[in-house]
Write a protein that holds these residues in place. Structure first.
Motif, PDB file in Angstrom:
ATOM      1  N   CYS A 435       0.637  -1.687   0.108  1.00 33.13           N
ATOM      2  CA  CYS A 435      -0.116   0.067  -0.092  1.00 33.13           C
ATOM      3  C   CYS A 435       1.030   1.256   0.042  1.00 33.13           C
ATOM      4  N   GLN A 436       0.656   1.700  -1.212  1.00 38.49           N
ATOM      5  CA  GLN A 436       1.250   3.157  -0.992  1.00 38.49           C
ATOM      6  C   GLN A 436       0.330   4.470  -1.034  1.00 38.49           C
ATOM      7  N   VAL A 437       1.010   5.418   0.239  1.00 36.93           N
ATOM      8  CA  VAL A 437      -0.328   6.649   0.496  1.00 36.93           C
ATOM      9  C   VAL A 437       1.096   7.700   0.381  1.00 36.93           C
ATOM     10  N   GLY A 442      -3.117  10.488   4.165  1.00 37.33           N
ATOM     11  CA  GLY A 442      -3.185   9.143   4.437  1.00 37.33           C
ATOM     12  C   GLY A 442      -4.348   9.094   4.047  1.00 37.33           C
ATOM     13  N   GLN A 443      -5.302   9.728   3.021  1.00 39.74           N
ATOM     14  CA  GLN A 443      -6.828   9.400   2.662  1.00 39.74           C
ATOM     15  C   GLN A 443      -6.479   8.804   1.340  1.00 39.74           C
ATOM     16  N   THR A 444      -5.360   8.694   0.318  1.00 41.23           N
ATOM     17  CA  THR A 444      -4.803   8.651  -0.839  1.00 41.23           C
ATOM     18  C   THR A 444      -4.700   7.437  -1.003  1.00 41.23           C
ATOM     19  N   THR A 445      -4.203   5.702  -0.952  1.00 32.40           N
ATOM     20  CA  THR A 445      -3.798   4.545  -0.940  1.00 32.40           C
ATOM     21  C   THR A 445      -3.393   4.078  -2.436  1.00 32.40           C
ATOM     22  N   PHE A 446      -2.515   3.384  -2.739  1.00 29.01           N
ATOM     23  CA  PHE A 446      -2.750   3.084  -4.093  1.00 29.01           C
ATOM     24  C   PHE A 446      -2.232   1.541  -3.831  1.00 29.01           C
TER      25      PHE A 446
END
Length: 875
Positions: A435-437, A442-446
């Motif tokens: 998981c990349q923030v 910290g709301q947008t994770t990939f």
């Protein structure tokens, strides 16, 4: 024998009597082949301590590997060892299977370990690569008759061919060492007499008492394979080892789990055959302590002190038997092979490090690239990116697929093609979640997935009989797939393959980049970058971070007008001064061979001379005219290496397109589900100028003029292509790695990529970067994301759509969420002219620039500008 001798004399008419496959010949004689020679194969293997003498002696000992070549002039076949000084030409894919050589000069050596001089070895000392700019088939390929030239007066053996100059019983894959390669790896294990299963046995837990006793004659065990690990090659050039391989398996019975390790030739006999879920009877093993406890995580068995069962081909000779599933007794209570599938909707709730299984339809297949192994920097890891959908979310699975030691299966991975009613259904087991923030809230994770050392991948034709076909989530997916053609017609009609791709996306601000990534990616100087560009091997990928200024931005459209790209001048003024002068840089080549050079339209600020830009153009011309040494393997045309790249060949549009189909593995939506039986709209185009430019004159009087490195990559290979079944064979060949064996299609007769539809009809920017010390500048390619339908777009970017903000976000702003239905309205992106107009005072800014570089083969190296952040303070 006579036929072989006559064929050899036809290939080398100036060779003396006795020189050839029969009889003795003068060692010092180096015959030259008058005919053009086709390279049929390039095969790699590690040296051994006796490999470096005689003609193969190389300064520094070489790179630890040797290459055997198969050569033919159309009538006979000759095997020769490549001189180690020429190894770099294989590493950067100049010398490859299917290429044509002229002026081939051979040396002769004898293997003194064989009686009678029977070990005759030819060494390729010198040759010239024939450049065929017209795309014509090599003459030798047209009359190719694969008759094997007799070596040493012996008849051709039926056994697999072995290395010529090392005591090895195998060849390695050409581009990595994590796969098996060649006919020496058996599909079926050697036959053994049937063993009685009723005899005395021992369970795994009881073996703990024998760790320190070193007892060899232990009772047999019956176990089930839970995990199959990636093949490991441990050969070294300073050690003799005929077959230095190791294969690990996690096995278990009702009492415990242990690691089974196969050594040396047992790997060749058994590795391809053994699969997770099989039940084995093992005897004549050696018990040792195992320190790889991390291999047990998530296996479903109890965490206990672990053991290792070592199986060797001798001392003692291990006995292995695969038990038929119908003969497996319930009294053995062997643990079942468990799967833990996750849907794309559930993925966001998982934590980094979780291990799961996935299933989905393939909608994007990236090109194969290589990165250096951290444990062994002289070896490479091959990977590619995949996108899969499962109907539970609008976002796809993003999977970074490394080698799983399943080369035959991975070679079949291709996107779906709804227009051709074909589907690629892929299962990948034991993938780890990352998981990349990229934002401080910290709301947008990939979330994305990485394969592990024990991942297995399966595609069409390999699902039947696998334990996962009974899994509940797999059954739900199969139910959904029957209607996916209608529900997901948009995404399935826009499936893609190849091109430049990176994931996860980088932060959109300089501050976030400093905090999240910069500490892990140290800055690179421009001189180090120049050296790195020349050192990259074939398909080697690197990401580097540099500081500098942007001194020129040029836009080039990918859209075509009458088969050529349109190139119009766009008048753009900044600061009230509108003085334009069109400069065409003769050697600033855009590697798309059917396109005109993009005009550079300098913009001068008040008091800023044009002399520096003109001097830079002269520097480019001087730099482009230099030749690089080619270690005695020369281009027949006498041109520089840059002129000999694939990007400089003439177009082949007049030739009939030969498209191959592969109906065996291409299944319709209905047929794709049978293995699991158990009792588009185009990208929206914005109004844009086909070609615009904004060179920015930096007003300093610095001498001497900076050295300039023009972009040497092929733009056509950097853009993803729409996938159609008719193009399958060509696209898989183009975006895969160069094969070791010549497939029958000459290198210069491949179909032009220009015939394949691009993923979008927009263009790219050539951004010229000048280092802080103004000693070196280079051109980079910026491929902006202009639509949320772009497969690289993973989140809605909101910004001002200026050039600076677009470079920081990777593309234009979007007001719609990603991966939306094409019926949704979407704001048109700004035109390139408007973007260039927004570049006010760009020459005064200092940037952090993230570059993705990759060697496309030979001297063709792409430099992709991933992000550029305007600095608030100097690093």
């Amino acid at each position: 024998m006579a036929a072989g001798g006559c064929a050899f004399r036809a290939m080398f008419p100036d060779s003396p009597a006795g020189f050839g496959p029969a009889g003795f010949g003068p060692v010092g004689w180096s015959p030259v082949c008058r005919a053009e020679v086709l390279v049929l194969s390039v095969e790699r293997y590690p040296r051994d301590p006796d490999s470096g003498g005689g003609l193969l002696a190389a300064p520094g000992g070489g790179d630890g590997h040797l290459y055997d070549l198969g050569l033919s002039e159309g009538h006979c076949r000759l095997r020769a060892v490549l001189h180690p000084a020429l190894n770099p030409l294989v590493c950067n894919n100049r010398l490859r299977s299917g290429c044509q050589l002229s002026g081939v000069r051979l040396g002769l050596e004898y293997d003194e370990r064989r009686l009678g001089g029977g070990g005759k070895v030819f060494v390729l000392l010198e040759a010239q690569v024939v450049a065929r700019g017209d795309g014509a088939a090599p003459p030798a390929a047209g009359k190719l008759k694969l008759k094997r030239l007799q070596v040493g007066g012996e008849e051709p053996a039926q056994a697999p061919e072995l290395p010529l100059r090392a005591r090895r019983s195998y060849y390695l894959p050409l581009w990595d060492s994590a796969n098996y390669y060649g006919a020496t790896w058996h599909e079926q294990p050697p036959g053994h007499p049937a063993r009685r299963l009723e005899g005395s046995r021992i369970n795994l837990k009881q073996l703990e008492d024998y760790i320190w006793q070193k007892k060899k004659d232990l009772p047999p065990v019956i176990v089930r394979i839970l995990r199959k690990y990636r093949l490991y090659h441990f050969g070294r050039p300073d050690r003799y080892s005929e077959c230095p391989f190791q294969a690990k398996f996690l096995v278990a019975d009702k009492s415990w789990s242990v690691t089974v390790v196969l050594w040396n030739s047992l790997c060749m006999d058994w590795y391809k055959h053994l699969q997770p879920g099989m039940v084995l009877r093992l005897h004549n093993y050696i018990v040792k302590k195992d320190y790889a406890a991390r291999m047990r995580q998530g296996s479903g068995v109890r965490e206990e002190p672990v053991l290792e069962l070592n199986l060797n081909p001798r001392n003692p000779a291990a006995e292995m038997t695969v038990i038929n599933p119908r003969s497996v007794s319930e009294e053995w209570r062997l643990p079942a092979l468990r799967h833990c599938f996750v849907t794309r909707k559930e993925l966001s709730a998982l934590r980094s490090g979780d291990v799961r299984d996935i299933i989905g339809l393939v909608i994007f297949v990236g090109r194969q690239e290589r990165i250096r192994s951290k444990e062994r920097p002289d070896e490479f890891l091959v990977y590619r990116w995949l996108h899969l959908i499962d109907g539970t979310a609008s976002e796809p699975f993003v999977l970074k697929l490394f080698s799983t030691s399943q080369p035959e299966i991975q070679a079949q991975i291709a996107p779906c093609s709804v227009a051709d009613n074909t589907v690629t259904l892929l299962v990948c087991t034991n993938v780890t979640v990352e998981c990349q923030v990229i934002d401080p809230s910290g709301q947008t994770t990939f979330p994305y997935l990485l394969t592990t050392e024990y991942s297995q991948v399966y595609v069409n034709g390999h699902h039947q009989g696998k334990p996962y076909v009974k899994n509940r989530k797999v059954k739900e997916f199969i139910t959904w797939i029957k209607s996916a053609k209608d529900q997901e017609s948009d995404r399935l009609s826009r499936t893609l393959i190849g091109g430049s791709y990176s994931y996860p996306p980088l932060p959109s601000s300089e501050r976030d980049y400093r905090r999240e990534i910069l500490g892990r990616c140290p800055l690179t100087t421009m001189s180090e970058l120049k050296q790195l560009l020349n050192q990259l091997e074939y398909r080697e990928y690197r990401r580097v971070t540099v500081q500098g200024r942007i001194i020129s931005v040029t836009y080039q459209s990918l859209a075509k007008v009458d088969g050529e790209s349109a190139c119009d001048r766009r008048d753009v003024g900044i600061g009230g001064i509108e003085e334009f002068e069109e400069l065409f840089n003769a050697d600033q080549s855009f590697p798309d061979k059917t396109r005109n050079k993009s005009p550079v339209i300098p913009l001068t600020r008040s008091g800023s001379p044009l002399g520096k830009q003109a001097g830079l153009s002269q520097k480019r011309r001087r730099k482009g005219s230099k030749k690089r040494p080619s270690a005695r393997l020369r281009n027949d045309t006498g041109s520089s290496d840059q002129d000999h790249t694939l990007t400089q060949r003439s177009p082949t549009r007049e030739r009939a397109v030969n498209r191959a189909e592969s109906p065996v593995r291409d299944l319709s939506f209905a047929k794709a589900c049978q293995e699991f039986h158990t009792d588009s709209e185009d990208v929206e185009e914005a109004t844009m100028s086909p070609c615009s430019a904004l060179p920015i004159a930096h007003s300093t009087d610095c001498s001497p003029q900076p050295e300039h490195l023009p972009h040497r990559g092929d733009i056509s290979q950097m853009v993803a292509r729409r996938f159609h079944l008719r193009d399958k064979a060509f696209l898989l060949q183009t975006f895969g790695l160069q094969p070791s064996i010549f497939s029958g299609t000459p290198v210069d007769q491949t179909e032009d990529l220009e015939h394949c539809e691009t993923s979008c009809h927009h263009g790219y920017y050539t951004v010229t970067i000048l280092g802080l010390n103004e000693e070196l500048s280079l051109d980079s390619i910026f491929l902006p994301i202009v639509s949320s339908l772009d497969h690289r777009s993973m989140y809605p970017a909101k910004h001002s759509n200026t050039l600076v903000s677009i470079l920081a976000h990777g593309g234009a702003a979007s007001k719609e969420p990603c991966h939306i239905d094409t019926e949704s309205s979407e704001c048109s992106p700004p035109s390139p002219g408007d973007i260039l107009t927004s570049a006010t005072d760009l020459e005064e800014m200092l940037f952090i620039l993230i570059l993705d570089i990759c060697n496309q083969g030979g001297s063709s190296v792409e430099v992709v500008l991933n992000r550029a952040y305007a600095q608030h303070r100097v690093l």
